[in-house]
Every structure is written in structure tokens, then in C-alpha cells.
Design an enzyme around this catalytic site. Structure first.
Site, short mmCIF file in Angstrom:
data_model
loop_
_atom_site.label_atom_id
_atom_site.label_comp_id
_atom_site.label_asym_id
_atom_site.label_seq_id
_atom_site.Cartn_x
_atom_site.Cartn_y
_atom_site.Cartn_z
N HIS A 103 1.54 -10.48 4.51
CA HIS A 103 1.49 -8.77 5.21
C HIS A 103 1.32 -8.38 3.10
O HIS A 103 1.30 -9.81 2.32
CB HIS A 103 3.10 -8.38 5.48
CG HIS A 103 4.05 -8.94 4.36
ND1 HIS A 103 4.95 -10.49 4.99
CD2 HIS A 103 4.78 -8.88 4.00
CE1 HIS A 103 6.20 -10.67 3.57
NE2 HIS A 103 5.92 -9.83 2.75
N HIS A 105 2.24 -5.04 1.34
CA HIS A 105 3.04 -3.46 1.02
C HIS A 105 1.99 -2.59 0.71
O HIS A 105 1.59 -3.04 -0.38
CB HIS A 105 4.19 -4.52 0.07
CG HIS A 105 5.09 -5.04 0.06
ND1 HIS A 105 6.45 -4.27 0.77
CD2 HIS A 105 5.16 -6.40 0.12
CE1 HIS A 105 6.79 -5.84 1.17
NE2 HIS A 105 6.30 -6.86 0.27
#
Ligand code: AMP
Length: 151
Positions: A103, A105
């Protein structure tokens, strides 16, 4: 490369087993708000590939993931009235990674406003819902205006 756990929390979000404040989705990626935001609008963009980290994704998948980060970051920045955007990505526990599904941010930053600590506190669900709605509105209005999405 680290092993991929199909029951990690983001895999469950992808399967719809855990709810999220969704901002954007396409065939390869999903973007939603971080439940412990470091700033207002702190979002995560995740791949739909079963990749634990940067080293487990295909080059094509990585290009798609980063393409979405590039497209969404300015929209999030505008939606929350930020001045800049921090893009962050961790690989391995030693580097600060806590969820082992790749992932990225997106953390909007305002001039003179400090960032909260990672994982410091859960956000109020109503506040997250309101922020998610503002961001989705921004994405939608950019689409209506037919903007390329840069800036
Ligand atoms: P890291 O692995 O350090 O890059 O960070 C994982 C991030 O996921 C942290 O910022 C958490 O606050 C966030 N997080 C953990 N669980 C959830 C969840 N169910 N929904 C949204 N964000 C989450």
C-alpha cells in the site's frame, strides 16, 4: 520476498469482509481512508495483486498503482485544502510496515500543521465519512470538468 498472508487486513478489505471509507476503485487498485489518519485526508492506495510489499508486485501492477497515486494525490490535496502531499511506503517490519499487503500512503500536509504519530488514534467514523465524501466529490467534479488530473 516476504510471504503473502491471504488473511491480512487489506486482503479482507478487498474481499469486502472489512468495511472501508472508499475513495476510488478500478480493476487493479482500491483507495480508501486510513482509519488512524496522521492528517485529515490520509489515504491508502492498495494493489489488488497479492503482493506483501514493493518487491512482490509485477512491474505492470506497480505502474498502475503509482498511476492511481499520481492521479488521486492532487484531488485529495485540493479536497482537504492542503498545501502539499507526502507519499510514503514501507517495506518490512523493520522499516515500519504493519500491514503486509502493498500500500502507498497519501498524506496531505498543511503549512505549519504537524503530522500525528502513526497509529496514534482511531478517527471518528463520522469525520472519516465526511472527509471521504469531500474527496469523492472532488474526484467526481474533476471528472465532470474532464481534467487530466495533474495539479
Ligand atoms: P504501514 O503498514 O505502516 O504502512 O501502515 C498501515 C496503515 O494501515 C496504518 O496507517 C494504519 O492506520 C492503517 N490501517 C490499519 N487497518 C486499517 C483498516 N482496517 N482500514 C484503514 N486503514 C487501516
Amino acid at each position: 520476498m516476504a510471504a503473502y498472508d491471504r488473511d491480512n487486513i487489506f486482503a479482507k478489505v478487498l474481499r469486502g469482509k472489512i468495511p472501508c471509507h472508499k475513495l476510488y476503485e478500478d480493476d487493479d487498485t482500491l483507495a480508501f481512508l486510513d482509519i488512524m489518519p496522521r492528517t485529515d485526508g490520509h489515504a491508502l492506495v492498495i494493489t489488488k495483486e497479492p503482493a506483501p510489499d514493493l518487491f512482490g508486485i509485477s512491474p505492470e501492477g506497480l505502474a498502475k498503482l503509482m498511476g492511481v497515486v499520481q492521479k488521486l494525490a492532487p484531488k485529495i490535496k485540493n479536497a482537504v485544502g492542503a498545501d502539499g502531499v507526502l507519499i510514503q511506503q514501507f517495506n518490512g517490519a523493520a522499516a515500519g510496515q504493519t500491514v503486509f499487503h502493498l500500500h502507498v500512503h497519501i498524506i496531505p500536509r498543511k503549512e505549519g500543521v504537524s503530522m500525528g504519530r502513526e497509529g496514534a488514534k482511531m478517527a471518528d467514523p463520522d469525520a472519516l465519512a465526511a472527509t471521504a465524501e469531500k474527496i469523492r466529490d472532488q474526484i467526481h467534479s474533476d471528472e465532470i470538468r474532464g481534467e487530466a488530473g495533474h495539479g
